[in-house]
Design a protein around this motif. Structure first.
Motif, PDB file in Angstrom:
ATOM      1  N   GLU A   1      -8.455   3.759  -3.617  1.00 50.32           N
ATOM      2  CA  GLU A   1      -7.925   4.608  -2.889  1.00 50.32           C
ATOM      3  C   GLU A   1      -8.117   3.702  -1.364  1.00 50.32           C
ATOM      4  O   GLU A   1      -9.697   3.461  -1.278  1.00 50.32           O
TER       5      GLU A   1
ATOM      6  N   ASP B   1      -8.359   5.779  -9.812  1.00 50.33           N
ATOM      7  CA  ASP B   1      -7.303   5.066  -9.109  1.00 50.33           C
ATOM      8  C   ASP B   1      -8.349   4.857  -7.597  1.00 50.33           C
ATOM      9  O   ASP B   1      -8.325   5.268  -6.847  1.00 50.33           O
TER      10      ASP B   1
ATOM     11  N   SER C   1      -4.810   7.429   4.015  1.00 48.82           N
ATOM     12  CA  SER C   1      -4.709   7.260   2.355  1.00 48.82           C
ATOM     13  C   SER C   1      -4.301   6.861   1.714  1.00 48.82           C
ATOM     14  O   SER C   1      -2.530   6.867   1.398  1.00 48.82           O
TER      15      SER C   1
ATOM     16  N   TYR D   1      -1.939   2.124 -10.822  1.00 46.19           N
ATOM     17  CA  TYR D   1      -2.655   1.492  -9.513  1.00 46.19           C
ATOM     18  C   TYR D   1      -3.986   0.558  -9.736  1.00 46.19           C
ATOM     19  O   TYR D   1      -4.016   1.219 -11.182  1.00 46.19           O
TER      20      TYR D   1
ATOM     21  N   VAL E   1      -0.611   7.881  -0.656  1.00 53.92           N
ATOM     22  CA  VAL E   1      -1.291   8.917  -1.536  1.00 53.92           C
ATOM     23  C   VAL E   1      -0.261  10.388  -1.198  1.00 53.92           C
ATOM     24  O   VAL E   1      -0.667  11.157  -0.204  1.00 53.92           O
TER      25      VAL E   1
ATOM     26  N   HIS F   1       0.954  -1.112   0.241  1.00 51.21           N
ATOM     27  CA  HIS F   1       0.173  -0.045   0.573  1.00 51.21           C
ATOM     28  C   HIS F   1       0.781   0.900  -0.015  1.00 51.21           C
ATOM     29  O   HIS F   1       2.267   1.227   0.829  1.00 51.21           O
TER      30      HIS F   1
ATOM     31  N   GLY G   1      -2.651   4.174  -2.069  1.00 51.20           N
ATOM     32  CA  GLY G   1      -3.299   3.251  -3.046  1.00 51.20           C
ATOM     33  C   GLY G   1      -2.559   2.152  -3.512  1.00 51.20           C
ATOM     34  O   GLY G   1      -1.523   1.655  -2.151  1.00 51.20           O
TER      35      GLY G   1
ATOM     36  N   HIS H   1       4.926   6.586  -4.728  1.00 50.97           N
ATOM     37  CA  HIS H   1       3.527   7.564  -5.565  1.00 50.97           C
ATOM     38  C   HIS H   1       3.391   8.257  -6.716  1.00 50.97           C
ATOM     39  O   HIS H   1       2.876   7.865  -7.608  1.00 50.97           O
TER      40      HIS H   1
END
Length: 970
Positions: free
Chosen positions: A525, A523, A532, A515, A499, A496, A534, A506
């Motif tokens: 999320e 994308d 947060s 993503y 963001v 993960h 992606g 990222h």
């Protein structure tokens, strides 16, 4: 404002999840039962009985290596295509797909290591309702019955397995939603076709038939072939009355708690049943915190295979956990078989038995009275999407099964030697000073270890591939200090990605469009440790290649050759997602929904990470990657562990069957967090856990951030001494462990294995899962009960002998032995007839012991013979494969002579390691002992003999481990 409110809600959800972890209890309501999973409920509502499916014998096509035949569901007239392949190595593959799907259905890629080689099929006979096929190899044949459809597999005249004998084949075809605009258009098209056809006389043609004509044609077994089907037929089939499932709740969307899962393709599940006559014991389908032998699921939930992040999981239930391997083994005294269900969607497995609930006395009474039915176990697989793609592994021995499955998905990767040592971890070591203090502590307390681990707090704001600039400002210097002591480090890299527009990783993933997407194309999320986040689409080969490139030393700043990787949270874990994971209607490359690929996600993460480690060295160095989520084939990429366990005695006990189950399905490199991840273990539990962990393949201590510190020297001198002894026992056995992993790499056989694997006809072993074998030579029965003063040890093998490795006491088998234990006891027995190599000069790390001398333990069997082997290479590169730089030595004792020779003359490796001692268990006292080498004069060896234990110790043969020699007792 709305966005801010959404962020606040996400944060609140995350805190709830964190709180659940903090109170150390799983909330089962966060995870679905079968009744809450609409497809599982639908499938289970299909009761056993006559199957609605019929095989159309006139459509049978037989090629050199396959049979194809159409099946039709007589309730909805939807045709399916069944393909059957005989595979080399005594396997059979069955595939069932729609004949004319509206769009392709997902077929699992990348798990198989290649196209399995096929064997010739031939028709042996047929009549109006069946066809009999020879499967090419061995004595197996298959009888396919047309109506109702079923397949029976026989060996000679004995039925060994039936497919769809209970009529539970369910294949939900792709369709258009009722009353949708496209459905109305489809209906109009069909109506127009009907009017056009009425204008012409009906002649044989390839035009689509009406629904009534289609039914009549189906009854005449004259459905069109695959080549003759047209797009208009697809449209017509989609517009038909369809299955009842179309009207049931959960077919086109499904709500669980606050999450609604859209289903643009409608109900797409598949299911099939298999019957195993004569079988009462089935194993496998990990991962579950349950006994080794699987229970029946009547009256409860099926076993679930759906990779999930489960805080402190409950024990002895079929709930899904972090990984899924859809392989089930069936065993009785005559044979072992396997079923490999190649499907990566959410899957449930029902197990029923006609002997469930019967006592042993009841079964004996049936037998004595000549009554009772043949024992039978029925297994029903149910998956949410995809196709039916199943491999039948026909054994007949357990080791045949391992070889067959390895031929499909590969073997356990040969790990670097250091990874078989002891690993020290916690969430989290605070900073560089903390790491140095812990590292020095092991030296000060004379405790060996190989690897220290860093969890999520080491990174800069949980931005993976970075280091916290305040806590870890000089990572290379820290790694260099470890390397100077010949030790390694593992850092966590989770899938993960925070963001954050200031985060290079990222930005690159977003700019490359890598993503996972939402159903609307944005994308995806979710919320995880960084906030947060992606989720990279690891199903995309380009994404995996980019991820791999990030492990290059110039990309992963501060990394060095002795930094390895831990992939956690890769189910994937999404704190604010349904069941703490990704939404099923998220979209991956190629338009595939997450529901199709879910159980593959962690497999791909580990694959890309392992490849990155290989590439950073130019293909020279072997990787080490630990993963939490896994699937069939994950064994090719590294190790797994049993996840977020707790410091409880029952969690200690369950680690044994959990790892045994994984070994049975190819994943040998398994372990559990020593001491328990959650809670604080009392000293007795911690000591016992070290003793258990020292005899499991992956040996790591790990703990939650809220637990007290647990370094081995923090529990008093007495407990420190016990822990030190357990770890030192592990290091002394590293040559044996490494050799066992080499065999697993070559053959697929599990390193840690149930007793029944070596004693397949001993029914006493079939349910034992509190003791096990390492390779075929060591039997381990750890102490796992609080306050234990003794354990019951079963020694298998009629006419065999076993030796206590600590006392060298000789014991005759079979017998159940009550062994009195103290806190220092780790009951381990060496099998008579085996030879085990050890290194008894234990140093601070495995690499420091590379050239140290060996001791051979020769345990004589009842006939006064023994055999064993030893594998040696540099411990970390692929030179054993690419350059043949290895030694595989064979040792044999017979006629009072011990000989050493090459087990594989293709290998060659120079080492200064030598043999300093030979210990022969069960030997009489010789008059003299002589060593002979080619071209060297025979020399006399010093020895001692203990009459009470019959142990003969030969001192300093001083021969190189790679040399051929013989030692004679005279």
């Amino acid at each position: 404002m709305a966005a801010a409110g959404g962020r606040f809600r996400m944060a609140a959800v995350a805190w709830v999840v964190l709180f659940l972890g903090a109170v150390w209890a799983v909330d089962r309501s966060n995870f679905k039962t079968c009744d809450q999973s609409s497809f599982c409920k639908r499938q289970r509502n299909t009761k056993a009985g006559s199957s609605p499916y019929r095989a159309l014998l006139d459509s049978l096509q037989l090629s050199q290596d396959s049979m194809k035949i159409q099946l039709v569901n007589e309730a909805n007239k939807v045709p399916l295509l069944l393909e059957l392949y005989g595979l080399k190595g005594n396997m059979t593959r069955i595939r069932i797909n729609e004949l004319n799907p509206l769009k392709p259905r997902y077929e699992v890629p990348d798990v198989l290591i290649g196209d399995p080689p096929t064997t010739r099929l031939s028709v042996m006979g047929r009549d109006d309702n069946s066809v009999e096929l020879s499967l090419g190899e061995g004595t197996h044949k298959l009888i396919l019955t047309a109506k109702p459809f079923r397949m029976d597999l026989l060996e000679g005249r004995e039925l060994v397995l039936s497919v769809n004998s209970r009529g539970l084949l369910v294949f939900e075809h792709l369709r258009l939603k009722k009353d949708s605009f496209s459905d109305k258009v489809s209906s109009t098209v069909v109506s127009m076709w009907d009017r056009i056809k009425n204008l012409f006389s009906r002649a044989p043609s390839k035009e689509p038939a009406t629904e009534e004509e289609g039914a009549a044609e189906a009854s005449d077994a004259s459905l069109p072939t695959e080549q003759e089907s047209t797009e208009s037929e697809k449209t017509e089939e989609a517009s038909k009355g369809a299955d009842e499932a179309e009207e049931e709740p959960g077919s086109w969307e499904e709500t669980f708690k606050t999450h609604t899962d859209s289903k643009p393709n409608g109900p797409t599940s598949v299911g099939l049943d298999f019957s195993l006559p004569g079988v009462e014991n089935v194993y496998g389908i990990p991962e579950h915190a349950d006994n080794l032998r699987l229970r029946t699921t009547e009256g409860g939930d099926p076993y679930r295979l759906y990779n999930l992040d489960v805080f402190q999981y409950e024990l002895y239930n079929p709930m899904a956990l972090y990984g899924s391997v859809p392989v089930l083994l069936a065993h009785n005294t005559q044979r072992t078989m396997g079923i490999f269900w190649l499907n990566a969607a959410e899957t449930w497995v029902d197990i029923t038995s006609n002997t469930a609930g019967k006592t042993l006395f009841g079964k004996m009474l049936d037998y004595m009275q000549g009554g009772g039915e043949t024992p039978q176990t029925d297994v029903r697989w149910m998956s949410e999407s995809g196709i039916v793609d199943v491999f039948l592994l026909l054994g007949p021995s357990p080791k045949d099964i391992f070889r067959q499955y390895a031929s499909l998905t590969g073997t356990q990767a040969l790990p670097p030697l250091f990874s078989l040592g002891y690993h020290q971890s916690r969430w989290n070591y605070n900073d560089e000073e903390d790491v140095n203090a812990v590292d020095n502590g092991f030296d000060e307390h004379d405790i060996p270890y190989d690897v220290i681990w860093l969890d999520i707090e080491h990174a800069d704001g949980k931005r993976y591939f970075t280091w916290d600039p305040n806590k870890f400002p000089h990572p290379r210097e820290m790694l260099q200090r470890l390397a100077a002591k010949r030790r390694q480090m593992v850092s966590i890299v989770d899938p993960h990605i925070k963001v954050d527009s200031g985060y290079r990783v990222h930005n690159e993933i977003r700019s490359r469009n890598f993503y996972v997407k939402t159903k609307d194309g944005n994308d995806y999320e979710g919320w995880c440790w960084p906030g947060s986040a992606g989720y990279p689409d690891f199903t995309n080969p380009e994404m995996r290649a980019w991820w791999s490139s990030m492990f290059a030393y110039d990309q992963y700043e501060g990394s060095m050759e002795n930094l390895y990787t831990w992939n956690d949270m890769n189910e994937p874990s999404v704190f604010n997602g349904p069941e703490v994971t990704m939404h099923k209607d998220a979209v991956h490359q190629g338009g595939w929904e997450h529901r199709d690929i879910h159980n593959l996600y962690g497999f791909y993460v580990q694959m890309a990470t392992a490849l990155g480690q290989v590439q950073r060295s130019g293909g020279v160095e072997r990787p080490f990657v630990l993963t939490r989520a896994f699937f069939a084939g994950s064994q090719r990429y590294g190790a797994v562990w049993t996840g977020d366990n707790a410091a409880e005695w029952d969690h200690l006990k369950i680690s044994i069957p959990m790892c045994l189950s994984l070994g049975l399905v190819g994943i040998s490199f398994c372990g559990a967090d020593v001491g328990g991840f959650f809670k604080n273990p009392e000293p007795e539990l911690l000591v016992r856990w070290y003793q258990v962990g020292a005899y499991q393949p992956f040996f790591r201590a790990h703990a939650h951030v809220d637990t007290t510190r647990r370094e081995p020297w923090l529990f008093g001198e007495d407990n420190e001494a016990l822990i030190r002894d357990a770890i030192r026992q592990r290091y002394a056995l590293l040559p044996f462990w490494y050799t066992a992993f080499y065999h697993s790499y070559r053959t697929g056989e599990p390193v840690m294995r149930p007793l029944w694997v070596e004693y397949p006809q001993d029914v006493t072993t079939f349910s034992i899962d509190d003791q096990y074998l390492l390779g075929d030579a060591l039997l381990v029965h750890p102490v796992t009960a609080q306050g234990a003063r003794g354990v019951q040890v079963y020694l298998p093998g009629k006419g065999e002998v076993w030796y206590d490795v600590h006392t060298h006491q000789k014991l005759h088998a079979p017998q159940t032995l009550y062994l009195t234990v103290t806190m220092s006891s780790i009951p381990v027995y060496q099998r008579g007839g085996s030879i085990v190599a050890r290194k008894e000069r234990v140093r601070r790390s495995s690499d420091c012991m590379q050239n140290d001398p060996y001791t051979l333990y020769v345990a004589l069997g009842p006939q006064g013979t023994a055999k064993g082997d030893l594998y040696v290479d540099d411990g970390h590169t692929y030179n054993f494969e690419t350059k043949g730089q290895y030694l595989h030595r064979r040792f044999s004792f017979s006629g009072n002579t011990l000989t050493a020779s090459s087990a594989d003359p293709k290998g060659s490796y120079e080492t200064s390691a030598w043999i300093e001692r030979v210990v022969i268990l069960g030997a009489g006292k010789p008059a003299a002992v002589f060593l002979k080498q080619a071209g060297v004069a025979e020399t006399r060896l010093d020895f001692t003999h203990e009459a009470e234990t019959s142990v003969l110790t030969l001192r300093k043969p001083a021969v190189n481990i790679g040399a051929d020699w013989s030692i004679s007792l005279r």
